[in-house]
Design a protein around this motif. Sequence first.
Motif, PDB file in Angstrom:
ATOM      1  N   GLN A 175       6.526   3.619  13.341  1.00  0.00           N
ATOM      2  CA  GLN A 175       7.811   3.003  13.026  1.00  0.00           C
ATOM      3  C   GLN A 175       7.744   2.309  11.663  1.00  0.00           C
ATOM      4  OE1 GLN A 175      10.387   3.312  15.014  1.00  0.00           O
ATOM      5  NE2 GLN A 175      11.859   1.842  14.205  1.00  0.00           N
ATOM      6  N   ALA A 176       6.602   1.654  11.387  1.00  0.00           N
ATOM      7  CA  ALA A 176       6.440   0.957  10.110  1.00  0.00           C
ATOM      8  C   ALA A 176       6.481   1.952   8.948  1.00  0.00           C
ATOM      9  CB  ALA A 176       5.129   0.185  10.107  1.00  0.00           C
ATOM     10  N   LEU A 177       5.840   3.119   9.129  1.00  0.00           N
ATOM     11  CA  LEU A 177       5.886   4.169   8.108  1.00  0.00           C
ATOM     12  C   LEU A 177       7.324   4.607   7.846  1.00  0.00           C
ATOM     13  CD1 LEU A 177       3.066   6.752   8.925  1.00  0.00           C
ATOM     14  CD2 LEU A 177       3.294   5.326   6.905  1.00  0.00           C
ATOM     15  N   TYR A 178       8.056   4.813   8.950  1.00  0.00           N
ATOM     16  CA  TYR A 178       9.430   5.292   8.821  1.00  0.00           C
ATOM     17  C   TYR A 178      10.298   4.280   8.072  1.00  0.00           C
ATOM     18  CZ  TYR A 178       8.340   9.031  12.159  1.00  0.00           C
ATOM     19  OH  TYR A 178       7.801  10.123  12.770  1.00  0.00           O
ATOM     20  N   THR A 179      10.039   2.995   8.377  1.00  0.00           N
ATOM     21  CA  THR A 179      10.818   1.950   7.687  1.00  0.00           C
ATOM     22  C   THR A 179      10.581   2.025   6.182  1.00  0.00           C
ATOM     23  OG1 THR A 179      10.516   0.548   9.600  1.00  0.00           O
ATOM     24  CG2 THR A 179      11.336  -0.511   7.628  1.00  0.00           C
ATOM     25  N   ARG A 182       0.856  -1.178   0.000  1.00  0.00           N
ATOM     26  CA  ARG A 182       0.000   0.000   0.000  1.00  0.00           C
ATOM     27  C   ARG A 182       0.894   1.230   0.000  1.00  0.00           C
ATOM     28  NH1 ARG A 182      -5.063  -0.797  -0.972  1.00  0.00           N
ATOM     29  NH2 ARG A 182      -5.744  -2.843  -0.285  1.00  0.00           N
ATOM     30  N   ASP A 183       0.586   2.176  -0.861  1.00  0.00           N
ATOM     31  CA  ASP A 183       1.337   3.429  -0.822  1.00  0.00           C
ATOM     32  C   ASP A 183       1.118   4.067   0.537  1.00  0.00           C
ATOM     33  OD1 ASP A 183       2.574   5.603  -2.954  1.00  0.00           O
ATOM     34  OD2 ASP A 183       1.593   6.499  -1.216  1.00  0.00           O
ATOM     35  N   ILE A 184       2.205   4.540   1.173  1.00  0.00           N
ATOM     36  CA  ILE A 184       2.034   5.051   2.528  1.00  0.00           C
ATOM     37  C   ILE A 184       1.271   6.369   2.563  1.00  0.00           C
ATOM     38  CG2 ILE A 184       3.835   3.923   3.875  1.00  0.00           C
ATOM     39  CD1 ILE A 184       5.751   6.042   3.051  1.00  0.00           C
ATOM     40  N   LEU A 221       3.341  15.979   6.247  1.00  0.00           N
ATOM     41  CA  LEU A 221       4.697  16.349   6.611  1.00  0.00           C
ATOM     42  C   LEU A 221       5.671  15.227   6.223  1.00  0.00           C
ATOM     43  CD1 LEU A 221       6.199  18.590   8.572  1.00  0.00           C
ATOM     44  CD2 LEU A 221       6.502  16.534   9.927  1.00  0.00           C
ATOM     45  N   LEU A 222       5.250  14.002   6.451  1.00  0.00           N
ATOM     46  CA  LEU A 222       6.143  12.876   6.148  1.00  0.00           C
ATOM     47  C   LEU A 222       6.429  12.778   4.659  1.00  0.00           C
ATOM     48  CD1 LEU A 222       4.942  10.092   8.603  1.00  0.00           C
ATOM     49  CD2 LEU A 222       7.064  11.394   8.660  1.00  0.00           C
ATOM     50  N   THR A 252       6.189  11.841  14.654  1.00  0.00           N
ATOM     51  CA  THR A 252       4.930  12.328  14.117  1.00  0.00           C
ATOM     52  C   THR A 252       4.382  11.323  13.104  1.00  0.00           C
ATOM     53  OG1 THR A 252       3.879  14.104  12.893  1.00  0.00           O
ATOM     54  CG2 THR A 252       6.093  13.576  12.258  1.00  0.00           C
ATOM     55  N   ASP A 253       3.045  11.288  12.966  1.00  0.00           N
ATOM     56  CA  ASP A 253       2.494  10.443  11.898  1.00  0.00           C
ATOM     57  C   ASP A 253       1.691  11.309  10.922  1.00  0.00           C
ATOM     58  OD1 ASP A 253       0.461  11.021  13.573  1.00  0.00           O
ATOM     59  OD2 ASP A 253      -0.227   8.960  13.873  1.00  0.00           O
TER      60      ASP A 253
END
Lengths: 313, 273, 340
Positions: free
Chosen positions: C328-332, A78-80, C185-186, C180-181
């Motif tokens: 954390q999963a997003l950052y990975t 999935r695209d983040i 911004l990410l 941040t989630d």
Amino acid sequence: MSEMGATPYPPGELEREARAADTRRRWLLSLPALVIIIFAAAGPLLVMVVYSFLTPGDYGNVKWQFSLEGWTNTIVQRDIFDDTLIWADAHLSIFWRSLSLSLITTLLTLIFGVPTAWFIATQPPGKREFWLFLVTVPFWTNLLVRTIAIQELIRSEGVINLVLLKLGIIDAPLQMMFTDFAIGFGMTYVYLPLMVLPVYAAVDKLDFRLVEAAHDLYASRWTAFRRVILPLIKPGIIAGSILVFIPCLGAYVTPRVLGGGKNLMFGNLIELQFGQGRNWPLGAALSLMLMVAVMVALIWYVRVTSREQADGR
Amino acid sequence: MADRPVKQPKGYSVRTLPGFAVLALFTFFALYAPITILVAYSFNAGTSLAIWEGFSLRWYYQAAANEAVQDAAIRSLYLAFSAATIATIAATMAALATTRTRHFPGKTMIYALINQPLMVPEIVTAVALLIVFAAVKVWTGHTSMIYLIAAHTAFCVPFAYLPIRARLETMDTSLEAAAQDLYASPWMTFRRVTLPLMWPGIVAGLMLAFVISLDDVVITEFVKSAGQDTLPTYMLGQLRRVVTPEVNAISTVILVAGAILVTLFFRLTSRRG
Amino acid sequence: MKKLAIAATALAFTATGALAQELNIYNWGNYTNPKLIEKFEAETGIKVTITDYDSNDTALAKVKAGGHGFDIVVPSASYVPIWVGEGLLAETRPDQMENFKNVDPVWVNVDWDPGRKYTVPWQWGTTGVVVNTKYYDGDIDTSAIFMDPPDELKGKINVVPEMGDVMGLAIMYYGGKPCTDDKELLKKVRDGLVAAKQHWLGMDYGNIEKFAKEDLWAGVNWNGSTFRMRLQNENIKYGYPKEGYVVWMDSVGVLKDAQNMDEAKAFQNFIMDPENAALISEFARYANGITGSEAFMPEDMKTAREIQIPAELKDKGVFIPTCAPETQALYTRIWTDLQK
């Protein structure tokens, strides 16, 4: 290849029994190796198979909850940001990089390794093992220390640049550190003995009368090499290529240190999932995929070569 | 053994291939260039691995005083020696079983299993071993080096197996047949004919296994218990902070000791041959 | 084989059946001053064995698996809550120990261990930027050094591959808070990092030599390591990004399944003594959080910019908390995209 020590048995029952006994003996002979590997390599890997079907734990490890995401995420993700389904192109491009780099390294070790093995095998007997030993001595030193020493060679003001500048071949120092060149150089260096030793073992047993016969038949050196020598030392070359290529695919210390680690290798990608990424199921699935691919290629190779042998080559 | 007297016209050898000697000598040169630097910097007076500040033995004194690094070096050698020896014996047996034969049931499977340790990135085997061995350690309460030896032996097996197999496959079988025709017992044939013929393959396999074990970081890092650092795991810890020439000094000592040992070994064995 | 097995058992170090007092420390490699250990052994008669690890995650995975034989571990701040949450650390109550009075009050009520019920400060430091001022003499107290590098530095930059630290710096550069989630911004962070990466030469550890010899000119680095670089090359300077830099602390905790509990507690108490804490700092060149230890520290550490944060930038330092697993999963994913 002829069947060594094959006694002519009367056909029928007796032969079948003898064959069964032979098979049993061969399994028994392989047993120590198999036990060690099953206990300390293959067996524990079953854990990874199980883990690849579970949910990632919050802080590494796994939760005991069935999930296929580890496997699907290897291919699609999935695209983040907009949550659409996309190809996991990061995984694919990292895999491609590892693959091509491993191929190049294997080729380079062939180019330098085969002549070296040949050179050693054509030394007077008694001196050969000494030369062979010379090939492995550099590897008694620590990998990291060796890598640092290689960096000393390829730095901007390192030995290579200094020599090239002195000779007037270049005007400005070449940027070699942290480049693909450095990775190729380093990996070839590290994996060279894995090519030299098996090829040596094959060349050393080469029947030079056959080469002579080729020359007598007016084959040029190159033709003799290609048509006579190469087929005869093929098992060694293939063994060497396997030993170099497969570890290359999963390697990461050398490419990271010499290549500067800017681009991940497949080994790094897997390590990331088991480490800071905390996604063990994905890591397990990625590595099992790699293993299956390599295993299939290897079994195919065994089938082909044993058919060749059956054909009497 | 491989050197049947061959009649050759003077100055023309079928063993010469154009360019091969040059490439080989270049390879040796390239192999030793970094090692020369390493040895040189072990005598550096400064703290740096790269900036020469004059001759000194300070890193040798420091290494001699640093028990941790010495223990790690000795442990590495002990581990590599044990693992390579066991792996080579097991691999030799397996190679004898799987070469020079018709296709017997399970041959492919044996081959695939023996090569399995090659096929998985180290980190995966490492994590798998961590989980399984930790359970065994908790269960038995036993935390000796045996786990490290087992793990190293397992991944050394294919490295020892492939050169031996390659050797066997190219080996002439007529001598063995001759020995059997002369009523030599199978064991006698093996000891007096097969084994000497295989010997270069075995030596190659043993050396490979030794070198591979000596370099292993990841699996060792995950399998080791308290007080079981090897030189590579010790170095890995240094990598994040700073690497001192102390390790160069230790490496040089191992290098020289190894060189002497193996030279002696070859002196003794080549006389027999 | 059998002989070998016996030899192996004899040679191996086993924690069980030990007669003498022992202590097994599991710490970052090259992080423990041998002099500190010698002093501890001399004062207490306890035999210390040190084993190294190279990442928080390895240490966590190993100890969680069990059968390790360690008594003491030194996790980073953002990992301490995980260790406590997983029930791996013993509540040794350092706050009731004799030497606790020496702990700088700043480091007592910390988020990751309020009131210090589990851990004792080991060392703390910062993650900022390093610049060789011979090649660039502009403002170095900014993350722009690696996020939007000046032309002079392009192609000579190295960023340490520490995901948490680099993500933290980049997020703060774009005005966010670590962990941040905020997806908008990410996205900026990811695009910014990917764009910046083409100007980097490497993402590697252990580059003291390469900076000292000017193969690398700038990058993201730790303060203590930069200190060591500067000792070899005086052009090197450490910058504290005004957009926000990362502060970290490693703390000493005792494992719940430690076999030498009393010895481990003695060690916790031992390192809160200023003189002993100074020994820790003298070796790895980071500050330690024990009041009064400065008096015993090497002279060059008292004035070093790498250790003494400039007053105007003191409040820009941020501790990275333990990020939520989903974050954390997003950052990975961003990290993988960056390095693909």
